[in-house]
Design a protein around this motif. Structure first.
Motif, PDB file in Angstrom:
ATOM      1  N   TRP A  57      -8.737  -4.740   2.041  1.00  0.00           N
ATOM      2  CA  TRP A  57      -9.832  -4.207   2.834  1.00  0.00           C
ATOM      3  C   TRP A  57     -10.553  -5.273   3.646  1.00  0.00           C
ATOM      4  CZ3 TRP A  57     -10.946   0.605   4.254  1.00  0.00           C
ATOM      5  CH2 TRP A  57     -10.193   1.617   3.636  1.00  0.00           C
ATOM      6  N   PRO A  63     -16.635   1.322  -0.760  1.00  0.00           N
ATOM      7  CA  PRO A  63     -16.206   1.178   0.643  1.00  0.00           C
ATOM      8  C   PRO A  63     -17.264   0.506   1.509  1.00  0.00           C
ATOM      9  CG  PRO A  63     -15.692   3.381  -0.176  1.00  0.00           C
ATOM     10  CD  PRO A  63     -16.548   2.734  -1.221  1.00  0.00           C
ATOM     11  N   LEU A 103      -2.096   5.059  -1.218  1.00  0.00           N
ATOM     12  CA  LEU A 103      -3.411   4.673  -0.727  1.00  0.00           C
ATOM     13  C   LEU A 103      -4.472   4.755  -1.820  1.00  0.00           C
ATOM     14  CD1 LEU A 103      -5.158   3.827   1.669  1.00  0.00           C
ATOM     15  CD2 LEU A 103      -5.425   6.259   2.245  1.00  0.00           C
ATOM     16  N   SER A 104      -4.312   5.704  -2.743  1.00  0.00           N
ATOM     17  CA  SER A 104      -5.318   5.864  -3.794  1.00  0.00           C
ATOM     18  C   SER A 104      -5.430   4.620  -4.670  1.00  0.00           C
ATOM     19  CB  SER A 104      -4.977   7.073  -4.661  1.00  0.00           C
ATOM     20  OG  SER A 104      -3.701   6.911  -5.268  1.00  0.00           O
ATOM     21  N   TYR A 114      -5.239   1.632  -3.679  1.00  0.00           N
ATOM     22  CA  TYR A 114      -5.952   0.591  -2.948  1.00  0.00           C
ATOM     23  C   TYR A 114      -7.284   1.095  -2.388  1.00  0.00           C
ATOM     24  CZ  TYR A 114      -2.174  -2.810  -3.093  1.00  0.00           C
ATOM     25  OH  TYR A 114      -1.252  -3.733  -3.513  1.00  0.00           O
ATOM     26  N   TRP A 115      -7.688   2.316  -2.774  1.00  0.00           N
ATOM     27  CA  TRP A 115      -8.951   2.827  -2.252  1.00  0.00           C
ATOM     28  C   TRP A 115     -10.108   2.166  -3.005  1.00  0.00           C
ATOM     29  CZ3 TRP A 115      -9.683   5.155   2.128  1.00  0.00           C
ATOM     30  CH2 TRP A 115     -10.949   5.682   2.421  1.00  0.00           C
ATOM     31  N   PRO A 116     -11.068   1.572  -2.303  1.00  0.00           N
ATOM     32  CA  PRO A 116     -12.120   0.812  -2.976  1.00  0.00           C
ATOM     33  C   PRO A 116     -13.151   1.703  -3.661  1.00  0.00           C
ATOM     34  CG  PRO A 116     -12.535   0.873  -0.616  1.00  0.00           C
ATOM     35  CD  PRO A 116     -11.201   1.542  -0.832  1.00  0.00           C
ATOM     36  N   LYS A 117     -13.748   1.170  -4.709  1.00  0.00           N
ATOM     37  CA  LYS A 117     -14.855   1.856  -5.384  1.00  0.00           C
ATOM     38  C   LYS A 117     -16.132   1.735  -4.573  1.00  0.00           C
ATOM     39  CE  LYS A 117     -13.049   1.070 -10.072  1.00  0.00           C
ATOM     40  NZ  LYS A 117     -11.855   0.316  -9.690  1.00  0.00           N
ATOM     41  N   VAL A 167      -7.312  -4.955  -3.880  1.00  0.00           N
ATOM     42  CA  VAL A 167      -8.146  -4.074  -3.061  1.00  0.00           C
ATOM     43  C   VAL A 167      -9.034  -4.895  -2.123  1.00  0.00           C
ATOM     44  CG1 VAL A 167     -10.061  -2.425  -3.129  1.00  0.00           C
ATOM     45  CG2 VAL A 167      -8.113  -2.143  -4.670  1.00  0.00           C
ATOM     46  N   VAL A 227       0.832  -1.200   0.000  1.00  0.00           N
ATOM     47  CA  VAL A 227       0.000   0.000   0.000  1.00  0.00           C
ATOM     48  C   VAL A 227       0.868   1.253   0.000  1.00  0.00           C
ATOM     49  CG1 VAL A 227      -1.783   1.267   1.262  1.00  0.00           C
ATOM     50  CG2 VAL A 227      -1.867  -1.227   1.174  1.00  0.00           C
ATOM     51  N   GLU A 269     -14.121  -4.367  -8.147  1.00  0.00           N
ATOM     52  CA  GLU A 269     -12.879  -4.167  -7.415  1.00  0.00           C
ATOM     53  C   GLU A 269     -11.815  -5.154  -7.871  1.00  0.00           C
ATOM     54  OE1 GLU A 269     -12.854  -1.624  -5.584  1.00  0.00           O
ATOM     55  OE2 GLU A 269     -14.600  -1.449  -4.273  1.00  0.00           O
ATOM     56  N   GLN A 295     -17.148  -3.188   1.044  1.00  0.00           N
ATOM     57  CA  GLN A 295     -15.988  -3.796   1.688  1.00  0.00           C
ATOM     58  C   GLN A 295     -16.232  -3.997   3.184  1.00  0.00           C
ATOM     59  OE1 GLN A 295     -13.441  -4.932   0.056  1.00  0.00           O
ATOM     60  NE2 GLN A 295     -13.576  -3.901  -1.922  1.00  0.00           N
TER      61      GLN A 295
END
Length: 317
Positions: free
Chosen positions: A209, A94, A86-87, A89-92, A205, A81, A201, A97
């Motif tokens: 998460w 959240p 972080l961007s 691995y940022w989920p579409k 990711v 990460v 995803e 997740q």
């Protein structure tokens, strides 16, 4: 139908390149066969993880072991990460997740609550009801085809499990058996949520998460049951973090490439891995019924693998 994310890139791509050679070889295989191989790899990894967690759970409180296993899953993946940002691995989704993480944590709470009170043979039999719940859920929520050969393979595989465990079933777990049985559909729901997340995803990711969300939800119960942790135990949890992350990566990859119902029959191979590891680590000598049940499981797995390959072959030519 299975949903593939075309050309996973960024963070997930970097994680996938660590499986470079294996991934290239798998790419040329039938999608369902690839899904089965990813599922088999996940089962083998999880069998080693469960053996290690069994040792640690005996030494510490099971709920504490649950939290530390996922905490170290987060720490193991932290360098990826940090390296990618972080961007990446940022989920579409959240909320999706965290919903999946909460459901999985509930399944773990039920499982660990019953674990000290249910005999091992009973636990095995109850745990292997999971693939049946997953196949039902895959039909109801994803409209995956309810093909007769998939059901036959799953039922034959489950009969192989019963051959192994039935001679030792005691019924001595009382109401805790119902608690452990309740964990099976909860875990099935967790895996079905994972399948849904693979539509939007990447694998990396989802794995990251899951570790974060389950660790967060597991923390309060772990704090209430905390015991001092020794140096060797910390190292054991590092290994758990590595094995857990690899196992969930393989499992999520299988959800990407194939119908979830098509891969469930091979999950019964987990009994073979567990039997072998039990013999090698805990000196549990496999009985004749274990060998006979293992043969039934292996035959059902090979049969459905050939059926799936033949069914898809005409469409792929």
């Amino acid at each position: 139908m299975a949903h593939n994310l075309p050309g996973e890139s960024g963070a997930s791509g970097r994680m996938a390149r660590r499986f470079g050679t294996l991934g290239v070889r798998l790419a040329g295989l039938d999608p369902t066969l690839r899904g089965m191989l990813w599922t088999i790899a996940a089962g083998l990894i999880f069998s080693h993880l469960n053996a290690l967690l069994r040792v640690l759970s005996i030494q510490l409180d099971p709920f504490q072991a649950q939290f530390l296993r996922y905490l170290f899953g987060c720490l193991v993946m932290l360098p990826l990460v940090v390296r990618s940002g972080l961007s990446a691995y940022w989920p579409k989704r959240p909320a999706g997740q965290f919903a999946r993480g909460f459901v999985h944590a509930v399944g773990l709470w039920l499982w660990f609550a019953a674990l000290p009170h249910v005999p091992m043979a009973d636990m095995t039999a109850l745990g292997f009801t999971g693939p049946i719940f997953i196949m039902i859920g895959a039909y109801l929520f994803f409209r995956e085809p309810m093909r007769w050969d998939r059901w036959v393979a799953a039922l034959v595989g489950f009969s192989g499990v019963l051959v192994v465990v039935a001679p030792n079933l005691t019924g001595g777990g009382g109401h805790y058996q119902l608690v452990m049985l309740a964990s099976a559909p909860v875990f099935a729901a967790s895996f079905l949520l994972t399948k849904s997340l693979t539509r939007n995803e990447s694998t990396g990711v989802i794995v990251v998460w899951q570790a974060i969300s389950v660790a967060i939800f597991s923390l309060p119960v772990a704090v209430l049951n905390w015991h001092p942790v020794s140096g060797p135990q910390w190292l054991g949890f590092v290994a758990c973090g590595v094995l857990g992350s690899l196992g969930h990566y393989c499992l999520t990859r299988s959800f990407h490439v194939a119908d979830i119902s098509a891969t469930q029959s091979v999950k019964f191979l987990d009994l073979l891995w567990a039997s072998f590891i039990g013999w090698a680590v805990f000196s549990d000598v496999p009985s004749l019924t274990t060998l006979a049940g293992g043969l039934v499981i292996a035959v059902s797995t090979l049969w459905i693998a050939r059926r799936e390959a033949r069914t898809r072959a005409p469409a792929g030519r």
